[in-house]
Structure formats: structure tokens, C-alpha cells
Design a protein around this motif. Structure first.
Motif, PDB file in Angstrom:
ATOM      1  N   THR A 113       4.659   4.754  10.026  1.00 32.37           N
ATOM      2  CA  THR A 113       3.512   5.180  10.829  1.00 32.37           C
ATOM      3  C   THR A 113       2.188   4.549  10.426  1.00 32.37           C
ATOM      4  OG1 THR A 113       3.018   6.998   9.317  1.00 32.37           O
ATOM      5  CG2 THR A 113       4.587   7.448  11.114  1.00 32.37           C
ATOM      6  N   GLY A 114       2.105   3.988   9.225  1.00 38.22           N
ATOM      7  CA  GLY A 114       0.824   3.494   8.732  1.00 38.22           C
ATOM      8  C   GLY A 114      -0.057   4.578   8.150  1.00 38.22           C
ATOM      9  N   GLU A 115       0.471   5.781   8.037  1.00 37.44           N
ATOM     10  CA  GLU A 115      -0.332   6.879   7.487  1.00 37.44           C
ATOM     11  C   GLU A 115      -0.462   6.720   5.972  1.00 37.44           C
ATOM     12  OE1 GLU A 115      -0.079  11.746   7.036  1.00 37.44           O
ATOM     13  OE2 GLU A 115       1.349  10.694   8.297  1.00 37.44           O
ATOM     14  N   GLU A 116      -1.675   6.948   5.453  1.00 39.94           N
ATOM     15  CA  GLU A 116      -1.869   6.843   3.999  1.00 39.94           C
ATOM     16  C   GLU A 116      -1.213   8.010   3.278  1.00 39.94           C
ATOM     17  OE1 GLU A 116      -5.694   5.654   2.236  1.00 39.94           O
ATOM     18  OE2 GLU A 116      -5.612   7.566   1.167  1.00 39.94           O
ATOM     19  N   LEU A 117      -0.519   7.690   2.187  1.00 43.36           N
ATOM     20  CA  LEU A 117       0.085   8.732   1.346  1.00 43.36           C
ATOM     21  C   LEU A 117      -0.790   9.021   0.138  1.00 43.36           C
ATOM     22  CD1 LEU A 117       3.760   7.435   1.584  1.00 43.36           C
ATOM     23  CD2 LEU A 117       2.668   9.245   2.927  1.00 43.36           C
ATOM     24  N   TRP A 118      -1.345   7.976  -0.485  1.00 43.53           N
ATOM     25  CA  TRP A 118      -2.328   8.158  -1.545  1.00 43.53           C
ATOM     26  C   TRP A 118      -3.057   6.848  -1.774  1.00 43.53           C
ATOM     27  CZ3 TRP A 118      -1.246   4.664  -5.350  1.00 43.53           C
ATOM     28  CH2 TRP A 118       0.090   4.367  -5.623  1.00 43.53           C
ATOM     29  N   GLN A 119      -4.202   6.931  -2.428  1.00 46.25           N
ATOM     30  CA  GLN A 119      -4.879   5.716  -2.861  1.00 46.25           C
ATOM     31  C   GLN A 119      -5.444   5.916  -4.256  1.00 46.25           C
ATOM     32  OE1 GLN A 119      -8.941   4.706  -1.281  1.00 46.25           O
ATOM     33  NE2 GLN A 119      -8.376   6.128   0.331  1.00 46.25           N
ATOM     34  N   TYR A 120      -5.565   4.806  -4.971  1.00 48.83           N
ATOM     35  CA  TYR A 120      -6.082   4.834  -6.333  1.00 48.83           C
ATOM     36  C   TYR A 120      -7.134   3.737  -6.467  1.00 48.83           C
ATOM     37  CZ  TYR A 120      -6.517   3.917 -11.304  1.00 48.83           C
ATOM     38  OH  TYR A 120      -7.030   3.701 -12.558  1.00 48.83           O
ATOM     39  N   LEU A 158       0.944   3.810 -12.058  1.00 50.65           N
ATOM     40  CA  LEU A 158       0.734   5.018 -11.258  1.00 50.65           C
ATOM     41  C   LEU A 158       2.081   5.607 -10.858  1.00 50.65           C
ATOM     42  CD1 LEU A 158      -1.858   3.353  -8.835  1.00 50.65           C
ATOM     43  CD2 LEU A 158      -2.390   4.715 -10.876  1.00 50.65           C
ATOM     44  N   ASN A 159       2.137   6.920 -10.725  1.00 48.33           N
ATOM     45  CA  ASN A 159       3.340   7.545 -10.183  1.00 48.33           C
ATOM     46  C   ASN A 159       3.475   7.181  -8.707  1.00 48.33           C
ATOM     47  OD1 ASN A 159       4.572   9.926  -8.550  1.00 48.33           O
ATOM     48  ND2 ASN A 159       5.423  10.093 -10.614  1.00 48.33           N
ATOM     49  N   LYS A 160       4.653   6.731  -8.297  1.00 46.90           N
ATOM     50  CA  LYS A 160       4.816   6.202  -6.934  1.00 46.90           C
ATOM     51  C   LYS A 160       4.653   7.287  -5.872  1.00 46.90           C
ATOM     52  CE  LYS A 160       9.878   6.611  -6.531  1.00 46.90           C
ATOM     53  NZ  LYS A 160       9.964   7.646  -5.492  1.00 46.90           N
ATOM     54  N   ASP A 161       4.865   8.557  -6.225  1.00 49.90           N
ATOM     55  CA  ASP A 161       4.782   9.625  -5.232  1.00 49.90           C
ATOM     56  C   ASP A 161       3.391  10.251  -5.146  1.00 49.90           C
ATOM     57  OD1 ASP A 161       7.548   9.418  -4.606  1.00 49.90           O
ATOM     58  OD2 ASP A 161       7.989  10.488  -6.477  1.00 49.90           O
ATOM     59  N   THR A 162       2.630  10.175  -6.234  1.00 50.97           N
ATOM     60  CA  THR A 162       1.338  10.870  -6.261  1.00 50.97           C
ATOM     61  C   THR A 162       0.143   9.947  -6.437  1.00 50.97           C
ATOM     62  OG1 THR A 162       1.368  11.130  -8.664  1.00 50.97           O
ATOM     63  CG2 THR A 162       2.466  12.851  -7.349  1.00 50.97           C
ATOM     64  N   GLY A 163       0.362   8.730  -6.948  1.00 52.19           N
ATOM     65  CA  GLY A 163      -0.755   7.844  -7.252  1.00 52.19           C
ATOM     66  C   GLY A 163      -1.491   8.207  -8.531  1.00 52.19           C
ATOM     67  N   LYS A 164      -0.973   9.203  -9.260  1.00 52.45           N
ATOM     68  CA  LYS A 164      -1.633   9.616 -10.516  1.00 52.45           C
ATOM     69  C   LYS A 164      -1.305   8.628 -11.641  1.00 52.45           C
ATOM     70  CE  LYS A 164      -3.301  13.669  -9.124  1.00 52.45           C
ATOM     71  NZ  LYS A 164      -3.950  13.192  -7.879  1.00 52.45           N
ATOM     72  N   VAL A 165      -2.279   8.426 -12.543  1.00 56.50           N
ATOM     73  CA  VAL A 165      -2.090   7.485 -13.648  1.00 56.50           C
ATOM     74  C   VAL A 165      -1.056   8.025 -14.632  1.00 56.50           C
ATOM     75  CG1 VAL A 165      -3.193   6.377 -15.632  1.00 56.50           C
ATOM     76  CG2 VAL A 165      -4.419   6.542 -13.454  1.00 56.50           C
TER      77      VAL A 165
END
Ligand code: CA
Ligand code: CA
Length: 596
Positions: A113-120, A158-165
Motif C-alpha cells: 500500500t505504501g503506508e508508512e510503518l515506522w521511521q527513524y 533498528l528492530n525491523k518491526d518497531t524501528g527502535k534502536v
């Protein structure tokens, strides 16, 4: 009663959630996924669409007969004011796309869909010193991590599901001029990265880390004379592999700030079990200060992934005096000659020559120009060493009262080809090379090393060689040196190329077009304007039985900054920052319904 009633669905929800998580854990990127990437078109988990970096897809659903029906599926904006050049190659795994953006940003996007899941967004210090725009060329994926290098010379996982470091690691001191823009490489459970900074007198190095926690494993300086290290329990131990004697190919103390930065990273050939990585210019640019070959600058290196030792080197521009960085990708391929399979590797150098090497030992097989005009050398000798035109080396400033004689040289220092990766088609046997026809006035100046300051000792003005085009996409036969076809482009080409088994070659141009060509004839079969210049690299993959193509759009990179007279030609090109994804409409109806 009410509590019990709510408890049951809660427990069910938890169970479902844990099942989903178990599924996600299984979908983590494995060493096998990486090793097999080229043959598995349902994902793209390596920079280069395969360990060897051939950028060749076996997919043929989309082909030279139907590509004219390709249409955009969605587009995603990186947002913010930080646009600049977008040189990232997207990665795709299990319906999620991972890209980097300018200023050390990372995004995860739903590939359907092109929807953003997370950004860092990395918090960058004030003093970063990127030479050539604030670009990044993409991530590495490993297990459940998305790993990339930053403009302040860090690695961030980064965690692939959350974008957290998950972890951070300093690779080098940004205050000394180091930065990272290349995509990291994962080989046999190790994360490999180079560094940028050859314009600031850094010491180039290639380093390996444990991708799960960022702990260093080995480091290999790329200037002759510097010692390499392996790490045991966090302690650096000299590995006894010196990479040559200090002072042998460098005069005096010049090797201490010798540059040779492997800023584009590299690839891996599993057959010979070697990393293939190129190195940048010797520092400073003023070559009169450093008589000698200045190893291992402007070279290709084959490196042992286990300890970082150099197995062989091939120097394209010994005693480089024109900033002909030798970083361009060295791509493995096999061909037959006299009934024998030749294990070769090819590279299109900044200096204008295309080289075919024996990848088992680095021996020169053949070389030929891949641009129309080369003035700094008249050719190559039997070992591939350039035959210099001495009058085209910019003069010694000590003989000119502080400024040396200016000379006109082609190609320009931005190169017959720069960083933008070529593709190799296993079907046609051709390399598809994004090249540029330009020259420069270049002169030398006095310079002394000062930490954190530019260390060039040279000035320059880039000039076009033709009125109507600078860029040329070429199909080159590596067995003969023949240019089979060419496509001239007004602006310099600065984006990567991809070839597919559908007889297609894709690339983009600064004018904003994603373009597809017939791989055999060079006929342009498709173009779509993405709204800003393309300086990224396309990928293709398969999802839900359909073939997709994605590319980053966003004008920038080195040309607008350093292009001289060519910079004037492209000054009105608009910036942007979009990730575009394309597919064939109606394909599911015509083919998918049958197979389902
Ligand atoms: Ca794959
Ligand atoms: Ca350079």
C-alpha cells in the motif's frame, strides 16, 4: 461474570498476538536468505540484488513485450524539509520495504500500500563532513535487524518491526572527516562496512562487526603501512597482516593521512570466498607531494571475510592525480572462452577504462575505454597499468609560485562512471553501464594536512564534452570491449541500473524519468516521470504473483554540488524525496486467476 467474559477474548488476543510474533520471528532474514537472494525473487535482502551485486533479476513476467503497460501502484513521500539526493536501493522482505533517506533516515513501508510503518532519524552532530551531499545508499537486513551507516560514521541497528534502536556502534571519528554513506554488507554472519573521507585525509579502512550486537571483529586499513587488527573478547590484537611496509609506495609520512577510503562498500563472491571492495583517491589530490604508487589507493581489493587480510589487489590508477577513486563495484561473472569457463570480474572505473580481471587472483585479462574521450592516458599496458600522458597531470605548484599549471583532462574527476551501479545480465552477457562524458580543468595548489579540514591541494572546473548530452547508458560486451548500444541523456546519469530476464534494463535520470530499455537492442520501451530526479537504484520483486519495480526519486548527489559548468545545466531540476512502486495492471486477472 463480566470480568470472566472479557478475560476469555483477552487471552485469545494474546494467543493470536504470540502466534503472529512467532511468524514474524520465522520471517527474520537469515544467512541463507542473503546467500540465495538473487535466485529468490520474492524478496530483495542484499544491496546489489545478490551477493555478487549483478543487479540481475530472473523474473520475466514483466518483459520487453508488456513493459509499456507498467503503471505506478503507489508512491511514498519521505516528508520533511530534508530532501536532497536519494541514492538508496530499497530492500523488501515479507511485504515490507526498507529504505534510507538523506540525512541518515530509515523508513519501513507496507510494500502493498505504501503506508508508512515506522521511521527513524539519526540525531546528527553539527560537525559532520560529507564530501558529496548528505546521501545514504541503503540498509542491510539481518535476523530481525535493519542496519545502516550514518553521516557521523556510526552503525545503527533498528528492530525491523518497531524501528527502535537495538544497538549503536562508532566506526570512526566524524571530527576527523569520516562518514558512512554505503549500504553495509552481510557475509557469513559478519557485517562489513567501509568509510568515506578521502577528501579529508582520513585513513581508509574496512571493518567487520557482529551484526547481532555491533561488537568489532576485525579492521583492515587500506593505506599501505597501517596494521590490521582482529578483536578477541573486545581486545584488538595485531593480526600480523601488515598490508605492506610503511613508506614503500608513499614518501615520508604521507601514508599517515593517505585516504584510500572504501566509501562505496562492496560485494562478496562465495566461490572464491572473498570480499571485493574498491578504494578511493590517495590524499591529497596534489600528486606531486606523494611520488610512488600510493597503495592501496584507487584499487580493487579481494579481502578474506574471516580476518580482513588482503588476498590480492589491482590498482586502476597508480599515483592518482585526478581523484579517480577506484571504488566502483567489481562484479563477478563467468564466461566461456575456448571451451573453458573464465571466472572473471569486471569494473567500470572513474578513469574511463573498463577492466576485466581474473577474480581468483586479480590478474588483468583485458581493458578498454568505455567513454568517448580519455586524455590522461593513451591506453593500458599488458598488466592493465595506464600509459600516462604526462602533460595531462596537473602541474607542481612548487614550480608555479603556489599554483601549478592547469590542464584539461577527460574524464572529469566525477568519472566516466561514478558510484551509480551497473548491471550484468546473465542472459545477454552484457554489462549495462551508466556513464558520463565530461572533462575538467584541474590544477594543483599547496596544501598541508590539518585534521578535519579539506585535504585536496587542487582546484577544478567540470565541463561538458558535448552540447546535447552528458550521460550515456551503454551496453558493453566484456569479452570484446564492444559497445553494443548506447542511449544519450542530456543530464549526467547518476542512478543505478538493473537488468532482468524479461529482456529489460531499467535506470532513471535526473530529468525524473524511470526508463526501461530492450536489453538487446537498446530501444527505449517505457518512461515515467517521478517528479524529481532519479539518482537511486531500481529493484524488482514478486509479491502475490505479480512483478513489481521500485525506485527512489529525489534529485541531488555530487553533481549539483561539484558539477561546475554542468551544475549550471541542472540547477533548475527540482528536489524531492519519493519512493515509487510500479506493477503491471490486469496481470492478476490474466494470469493470477488461472494459477489460483
Ligand atoms: Ca531474493
Ligand atoms: Ca575522491
Amino acid at each position: 461474570m463480566i470480568r470472566l467474559g472479557t478475560r476469555t477474548p483477552f487471552a485469545l488476543t494474546t494467543l493470536v498476538a504470540s502466534l503472529v510474533m512467532a511468524g514474524a520471528a520465522q520471517a527474520a532474514v537469515t544467512d541463507d536468505d542473503i546467500a540465495n537472494d538473487q535466485a529468490t525473487p520474492d524478496d530483495v535482502v542484499t544491496n546489489g540484488m545478490g551477493w555478487r551485486g549483478q543487479r540481475f533479476s530472473p523474473l520475466e513476467t514483466l518483459n520487453s513485450d508488456n513493459v509499456e503497460r507498467l503503471q505506478p501502484a503507489w508512491a511514498f513521500s519521505l516528508g520533511g524539509e530534508k530532501q536532497r539526493g536519494q541514492e538508496s536501493q530499497p530492500m523488501v522482505k515479507d511485504g515490507v520495504m526498507y529504505i534510507t533517506g538523506s540525512y541518515s533516515r530509515v523508513y519501513a513501508v507496507d510494500a502493498r500500500t505504501g503506508e508508512e510503518l515506522w521511521q527513524y532519524e539519526a540525531r546528527l552532530p553539527q560537525g559532520i563532513m560529507p564530501c558529496c551531499d548528505v546521501i545514504n545508499r541503503g540498509v542491510a537486513l539481518y535476523e530481525d535487524l535493519v542496519i545502516f551507516g550514518t553521516l557521523d560514521a556510526r552503525l545503527v541497528a533498528l528492530n525491523k518491526d518497531t524501528g527502535k534502536v537495538v544497538w549503536r556502534q562508532k566506526v570512526a571519528e566524524y571530527e576527523e572527516g569520516y562518514s558512512i554513506s554505503a549500504a553495509p554488507l552481510i557475509v557469513k554472519g559478519k557485517l562489513i562496512t567501509g568509510v568515506a573521507g578521502g577528501e579529508f585525509g582520513v585513513v581508509g579502512r574496512i571493518s567487520a562487526y557482529d551484526p547481532t550486537n555491533g561488537e568489532p571483529l576485525w579492521t583492515r586499513p587500506t593505506v599501505e603501512g597501517h596494521m590490521g587488527y582482529v578483536y578477541e573478547d573486545g581486545e584488538a590484537i595485531e593480526n600480523g597482516i601488515t598490508g605492506g611496509e610503511a613508506g614503500k609506495t608513499w614518501p615520508g609520512e604521507m601514508w599517515k593521512n593517505g585516504g584510500a577510503a572504501p566509501w562505496l562498500g562492496g560485494f562478496y563472491d562465495p566461490e572464491i570466498d572473498k570480499l571485493l571492495i574498491g578504494t578511493g583517491n590517495p590524499a591529497p589530490w596534489n600528486s606531486h607531494l606523494r611520488p610512488g604508487d600510493n597503495l592501496y589507493s584507487s584499487s580493487r581489493l579481494a579481502i578474506d571475510p574471516d580476518d580482513g587480510s588482503i588476498s590480492w589487489h589491482f590498482q586502476t590508477t597508480p599515483h592518482d592525480g585526478w581523484d579517480f577513486d577506484g571504488v566502483n563495484e567489481l562484479i563477478s561473472f563467468d564466461y566461456e572462452e575456448g571451451g573453458e569457463v573464465v571466472k572473471a570480474a569486471a569494473t567500470a572505473d572513474r578513469n574511463g577504462f573498463f577492466y576485466v580481471l581474473d577474480r581468483t587472483d586479480g590478474d588483468f585479462i583485458r581493458g578498454f575505454p568505455f567513454v568517448d574521450e580519455i586524455t590522461w592516458a593513451s591506453g593500458l599496458d599488458d598488466n592493465g597499468r595506464p600509459l600516462y600522458n604526462d602533460e595531462r597531470r596537473p602541474g607542481d605548484p612548487r614550480e608555479g609560485g603556489g599554483e601549478g599549471e592547469s590542464v584539461f583532462v577527460a574524464p572529469s574527476f566525477l568519472g566516466g562512471k561514478n558510484w551509480m551501479p551497473m548491471a550484468y545480465s546473465q542472459d545477454t552477457g552484457y554489462f549495462y553501464v551508466p556513464s558520463n562524458e565530461w572533462g575538467m580543468d584541474i590544477w594543483n595548489e599547496e596544501v598541508a594536512y590539518k585534521q578535519g579540514a579539506a585535504y585536496l591541494g587542487a582546484g577544478f572546473t567540470i565541463k561538458p564534452l558535448n552540447e546535447d548530452y552528458v550521460g550515456v547508458l551503454r551496453a558493453i560486451d566484456p569479452r570484446t570491449g564492444e559497445t553494443v548500444w548506447r542511449y544519450n541523456n542530456y543530464a549526467p546519469l547518476w542512478g543505478g541500473v538493473m537488468a532482468t530476464a524479461g529482456n529489460l534494463v531499467f535506470t532513471g535520470n535526473p530529468e525524473g524519468y524511470l526508463m526501461a530499455f530492450d536489453a538487446r537492442s537498446g530501444e527505449k520501451l517505457y518512461e515515467f516521470n517521478t517528479g524529481s530526479g532519479i539518482v537511486g537504484t531500481p529493484i524488482t520483486w514478486e509479491m502475490d504473483g505479480e512483478q513489481y519495480v521500485s525506485v527512489m526519486s529525489g534529485w541531488g548527489g555530487a553533481v549539483p554540488l561539484w558539477g561546475g559548468e554542468i551544475g549550471k545545466r541542472v540547477k533548475d531540476f527540482n528536489q524531492g524525496a519519493m519512493l515509487w512502486t510500479f506493477r503491471l495492471p490486469g496481470q492478476a486477472a490474466s494470469e493470477g486467476l488461472v494459477s489460483r
